[in-house]
Design a protein around this motif. Sequence first.
Motif, short mmCIF file in Angstrom:
data_model
loop_
_atom_site.label_atom_id
_atom_site.label_comp_id
_atom_site.label_asym_id
_atom_site.label_seq_id
_atom_site.Cartn_x
_atom_site.Cartn_y
_atom_site.Cartn_z
N GLY A 56 -80.99 135.86 -4.81
CA GLY A 56 -82.12 135.63 -5.71
C GLY A 56 -81.66 135.27 -7.11
O GLY A 56 -82.23 134.38 -7.76
N SER B 27 -82.25 133.04 -0.05
CA SER B 27 -83.02 132.95 -1.29
C SER B 27 -84.20 132.04 -1.01
O SER B 27 -84.16 131.19 -0.12
CB SER B 27 -82.18 132.37 -2.42
OG SER B 27 -81.90 130.99 -2.20
N ASP B 28 -85.27 132.21 -1.79
CA ASP B 28 -86.46 131.36 -1.67
C ASP B 28 -87.31 131.64 -2.89
O ASP B 28 -87.82 132.76 -3.06
CB ASP B 28 -87.21 131.69 -0.38
CG ASP B 28 -88.39 130.75 -0.13
OD1 ASP B 28 -88.62 129.84 -0.96
OD2 ASP B 28 -89.07 130.92 0.89
N THR B 29 -87.47 130.66 -3.75
CA THR B 29 -88.31 130.85 -4.93
C THR B 29 -89.07 129.57 -5.23
O THR B 29 -88.63 128.48 -4.87
CB THR B 29 -87.47 131.28 -6.16
OG1 THR B 29 -88.34 131.66 -7.22
CG2 THR B 29 -86.56 130.17 -6.64
N ILE C 16 -87.53 137.74 4.67
CA ILE C 16 -86.30 136.99 4.40
C ILE C 16 -85.12 137.92 4.63
O ILE C 16 -85.21 139.14 4.44
CB ILE C 16 -86.30 136.43 2.96
CG1 ILE C 16 -85.16 135.43 2.74
CG2 ILE C 16 -86.25 137.57 1.93
CD1 ILE C 16 -85.28 134.63 1.45
N THR D 240 -84.21 132.40 6.09
CA THR D 240 -85.12 132.33 4.95
C THR D 240 -86.58 132.53 5.35
O THR D 240 -87.43 132.68 4.47
CB THR D 240 -84.96 130.99 4.19
OG1 THR D 240 -85.01 129.91 5.13
CG2 THR D 240 -83.63 130.96 3.45
N CYS E 160 -87.97 143.09 2.76
CA CYS E 160 -87.93 142.04 1.73
C CYS E 160 -88.76 140.86 2.20
O CYS E 160 -88.64 140.45 3.35
CB CYS E 160 -86.50 141.58 1.48
SG CYS E 160 -85.48 142.78 0.64
N SER F 40 -91.41 137.27 0.65
CA SER F 40 -91.91 136.48 -0.47
C SER F 40 -93.34 136.87 -0.79
O SER F 40 -94.09 137.32 0.07
CB SER F 40 -91.85 134.99 -0.12
OG SER F 40 -92.72 134.68 0.95
N ILE G 276 -89.17 136.70 -4.32
CA ILE G 276 -88.82 137.62 -3.24
C ILE G 276 -88.97 139.03 -3.80
O ILE G 276 -88.52 139.33 -4.91
CB ILE G 276 -87.38 137.38 -2.75
CG1 ILE G 276 -87.25 135.95 -2.18
CG2 ILE G 276 -87.00 138.41 -1.70
CD1 ILE G 276 -88.20 135.63 -1.04
#
Length: 375
Positions: free
Chosen positions: A162, A243-245, A310, A314, A333, A335, A353
């Motif tokens: 992240g 990661s994912d944003t 995630i 992902t 965890c 999103s 996340i």
Amino acid sequence: MTGSTAAPFTADDYRARMDRAAHAAADAGLAGLLVAPGPDLVWLTGYAPTAATERLTLLVLAAGQDPVLVVPTLEAPDAARATGAPALTLRDWTDGKDPYAVTAGLLDTSGRFGISDNAWAMHLLGLQKALPATSYASLTDALPMLRAVKDAAELELLAAAGAAADATFEDIRNVPFAGRRESEIAMDLSRLLRRHGHAVVDFTIVGSGPNGANPHHEVGDRVIERGDMVVLDFGGLKDGYGSDTSRTVHVGEPTDEERAVHDIVRAAQEAGFRAVRPGVACQEVDRAARKVIEDAGYGPYFIHRTGHGIGVTTHEPPYMIEGEQQPLVPGMCFSVEPGIYLPGRFGVRIEDIVAVTEEGGRRLNDTTREMVIVD
């Protein structure tokens, strides 16, 4: 490069995971688990074949039995070097032999087994032919929460991923947008994710202007113009964890309406985050975020779930969606990513996340959720 201080996983870590998985299968009424190459096999053993082929590779787990990895002889040396190899037995087979006969000897001949979702159909059919009294269930259906609760080391790796995605956003907001194609910004995102330690880039969504109203817009050659809202959604794998944003930026000064819509999404994202605490059903996170958008009159334009889990992938369970009554557990965890999408005009999405803690939630993304102006 954004790093992590997490210690590498050991054979004992993988032994504990395999034991937990086997007992979870027994508790679910299954005779065992059959795990093909893919994220489940990596999570359970640390072994990732260089290429999935037509040759059968399958981890067999059952409570009260030692784990066995059925593997082609020519790939056995690589499997033996996997970190989790000391915690299992390798059973290799050579070309010309029947791998399903080898596997059948390890299985309850009339049992019901969970099998990983990405197992090849030819392998499942081969097992069914060898053991016609057996039956099978998708691992996602049978044990959807198998990988959902992360331990301290996994949480540290997710936090580092992240932080790397956050560093990528801080860099991308300083590059020129106006006059460049979406594909160019996407290439910048990919390059920056790798600079900050990602080994795998899974996606780099750049939705400018009306393209931002498509949540999964395929990056194209549209030239970004001044006055565009631009949805950025990007992520991948760093040290094996995801990661994912998403952040939505504006090229030049936004209109009052664009600011208002962005503020609504920001408030919805905050409401979703604040709903996170142990024992709360996943659907309550979705409801909290969705209520803000519905109350503002944009309910029909929030067209996807609020979030997804995630970990070593992902996208995985649990899902923040209406009807999902799975209670949140510390270590999960996922999103939190509400959005508003106005067809033909623009879209806004804000995504972090979030990890469930004993007291509530912890964001693993910390870049500003305010409107960001870019050039």
